[in-house]
Design a protein around this motif. Structure first.
Motif, PDB file in Angstrom:
ATOM      1  N   ILE A  46      -5.261  -1.079   9.157  1.00 38.16           N
ATOM      2  CA  ILE A  46      -5.703  -0.005   8.274  1.00 38.16           C
ATOM      3  C   ILE A  46      -4.809   1.216   8.457  1.00 38.16           C
ATOM      4  CG2 ILE A  46      -7.411   0.758   9.995  1.00 38.16           C
ATOM      5  CD1 ILE A  46      -9.242   1.599   7.676  1.00 38.16           C
ATOM      6  N   LEU A  53      -6.641   6.180   5.549  1.00 37.98           N
ATOM      7  CA  LEU A  53      -7.895   5.550   5.094  1.00 37.98           C
ATOM      8  C   LEU A  53      -8.912   5.498   6.225  1.00 37.98           C
ATOM      9  CD1 LEU A  53      -9.540   4.097   2.955  1.00 37.98           C
ATOM     10  CD2 LEU A  53      -8.374   1.959   3.585  1.00 37.98           C
ATOM     11  N   VAL A  71       0.833  -1.203   0.000  1.00 38.77           N
ATOM     12  CA  VAL A  71       0.000   0.000   0.000  1.00 38.77           C
ATOM     13  C   VAL A  71       0.866   1.251   0.000  1.00 38.77           C
ATOM     14  CG1 VAL A  71      -1.706   1.334   1.293  1.00 38.77           C
ATOM     15  CG2 VAL A  71      -1.956  -1.136   1.104  1.00 38.77           C
ATOM     16  N   ARG A 125     -13.801  -3.724  -2.258  1.00 36.69           N
ATOM     17  CA  ARG A 125     -12.574  -3.433  -2.995  1.00 36.69           C
ATOM     18  C   ARG A 125     -11.467  -2.897  -2.101  1.00 36.69           C
ATOM     19  NH1 ARG A 125     -14.614  -0.675  -8.721  1.00 36.69           N
ATOM     20  NH2 ARG A 125     -15.879  -2.457  -9.427  1.00 36.69           N
ATOM     21  N   ARG A 126     -11.819  -2.414  -0.930  1.00 33.32           N
ATOM     22  CA  ARG A 126     -10.796  -1.873  -0.028  1.00 33.32           C
ATOM     23  C   ARG A 126     -10.587  -2.761   1.185  1.00 33.32           C
ATOM     24  NH1 ARG A 126     -12.321   4.524   0.280  1.00 33.32           N
ATOM     25  NH2 ARG A 126     -14.274   3.622   1.049  1.00 33.32           N
ATOM     26  N   LEU A 127     -10.899  -4.041   1.035  1.00 33.51           N
ATOM     27  CA  LEU A 127     -10.687  -5.013   2.095  1.00 33.51           C
ATOM     28  C   LEU A 127      -9.908  -6.207   1.552  1.00 33.51           C
ATOM     29  CD1 LEU A 127     -14.171  -4.941   3.847  1.00 33.51           C
ATOM     30  CD2 LEU A 127     -11.983  -4.443   4.951  1.00 33.51           C
ATOM     31  N   VAL A 172     -12.777   7.231   5.836  1.00 28.80           N
ATOM     32  CA  VAL A 172     -14.078   6.555   5.870  1.00 28.80           C
ATOM     33  C   VAL A 172     -14.857   6.845   7.143  1.00 28.80           C
ATOM     34  CG1 VAL A 172     -13.291   4.722   4.341  1.00 28.80           C
ATOM     35  CG2 VAL A 172     -13.123   4.405   6.817  1.00 28.80           C
ATOM     36  N   LEU A 187     -15.974   0.670   4.163  1.00 25.45           N
ATOM     37  CA  LEU A 187     -14.772   0.412   3.377  1.00 25.45           C
ATOM     38  C   LEU A 187     -15.115  -0.209   2.024  1.00 25.45           C
ATOM     39  CD1 LEU A 187     -12.447  -0.957   6.190  1.00 25.45           C
ATOM     40  CD2 LEU A 187     -11.956   1.029   4.761  1.00 25.45           C
ATOM     41  N   ARG A 240      -0.616  -1.317  -4.644  1.00 24.91           N
ATOM     42  CA  ARG A 240      -2.050  -1.568  -4.617  1.00 24.91           C
ATOM     43  C   ARG A 240      -2.734  -0.324  -4.086  1.00 24.91           C
ATOM     44  NH1 ARG A 240      -4.398  -6.036  -1.308  1.00 24.91           N
ATOM     45  NH2 ARG A 240      -6.242  -4.794  -1.786  1.00 24.91           N
ATOM     46  N   SER A 241      -3.999  -0.179  -4.394  1.00 28.59           N
ATOM     47  CA  SER A 241      -4.745   0.990  -3.939  1.00 28.59           C
ATOM     48  C   SER A 241      -4.950   0.910  -2.432  1.00 28.59           C
ATOM     49  CB  SER A 241      -6.089   1.066  -4.653  1.00 28.59           C
ATOM     50  OG  SER A 241      -6.838  -0.119  -4.436  1.00 28.59           O
ATOM     51  N   PRO A 242      -5.202   2.042  -1.773  1.00 24.48           N
ATOM     52  CA  PRO A 242      -5.399   2.030  -0.316  1.00 24.48           C
ATOM     53  C   PRO A 242      -6.467   1.019   0.095  1.00 24.48           C
ATOM     54  CG  PRO A 242      -5.202   4.274  -1.098  1.00 24.48           C
ATOM     55  CD  PRO A 242      -5.262   3.408  -2.321  1.00 24.48           C
ATOM     56  N   ALA A 243      -6.161   0.240   1.118  1.00 25.12           N
ATOM     57  CA  ALA A 243      -7.074  -0.808   1.570  1.00 25.12           C
ATOM     58  C   ALA A 243      -6.765  -1.152   3.015  1.00 25.12           C
ATOM     59  CB  ALA A 243      -6.942  -2.056   0.687  1.00 25.12           C
TER      60      ALA A 243
END
Length: 234
Positions: A151, A155, A103, A180-182, A159, A177, A108-111
């Motif tokens: 996390i 992020l 991350v 897609r963000r898990l 959220v 979340l 990878r995108s933020p997750a």
């Protein structure tokens, strides 16, 4: 670098093991701060936290409230939320570090990430429950508090963090979340079997699933809380 936030309540029998599992990562400099947020314990929880060198915060009971209070005191860019009766399996820090690096480097995108579920009991029923958890996470990665949550602070704030809900604060955050963000890590979080053994594996599991479904349908959370905690009145 991680701040670990542990929600506790009368956790003298489990907190020591939960904190001990963090020691190798602390030695390696991965875990830099541990905060135990207590929900009004009357046992030795505070003493155990103090002996372990953790920051200790006394708060009103409610895991969502406790997690939010701990996050407000966190000093490091990654947050790891745990219940005091969850023990991370040996080597968990390797999976966590690989995820955080991917991350942070933009690979990878933020997750956020959770650990694979395991329960500290022997026999057919706990193994079946673990298998069902595994299937559910493959179909829909919506982790529960028993699986921990890793996390980034960025992020988490984006959220809206944990809300002050009487129950299902973990499901609420997971829904915000979104799938897609898990992500699911390959290391295990070992959860206490106390509730399942006390209430019965089938009864507890069905109650949990009914509560989650009612939450998804928009039933008032106070009504769901009464069903979730029905055992407390018996």
């Amino acid at each position: 670098m991680i701040t670990v936030i542990v929600a506790a309540h009368n956790s003298e029998h489990t907190l020591g093991a939960a904190l001990t599992a963090l020691v190798p990562a602390a030695i390696d400099g991965i875990v830099r701060q541990v905060i135990v947020v207590d929900g009004g314990s009357t046992d030795q929880t505070a003493k155990i936290a103090d002996l372990a060198g953790a920051d200790f915060i006394s708060n009103a009971p409610g895991r969502g409230r406790q997690f939010a209070q701990g996050a407000a005191r966190a000093r490091f860019p990654w947050l790891l939320f745990l219940s005091a009766d969850t023990v991370l399996a040996e080597g968990w820090e390797r999976s966590a570090t690989a995820f955080m690096r991917s991350v942070d480097l933009g690979e990878r995108s933020p997750a956020a990430a959770a650990f694979a579920f395991r329960i500290d009991d022997n026999g057919f029923r706990p193994r079946l429950l673990e298998r069902l958890f595994q299937m559910r996470c493959k179909l829909s990665p919506m982790p529960y508090a028993d699986q921990g949550l890793l996390i980034s602070r960025q992020l988490f704030d984006a959220v809206g963090g944990y809300q002050d809900l009487p129950v299902l604060e973990d499901v609420d955050l997971a829904r915000r979340l979104g799938r897609r963000r898990l992500a699911m890590l390959d290391a295990h979080a070992i959860a206490s079997s106390e509730l399942y053994r006390r209430d019965g594996y089938l009864s507890r599991s069905l109650r949990n699933q009914i509560c989650h479904a009612l939450f998804g349908l928009g039933l008032p959370i106070k009504v769901i809380a009464r069903l979730y905690r029905a055992d407390a009145a018996s």
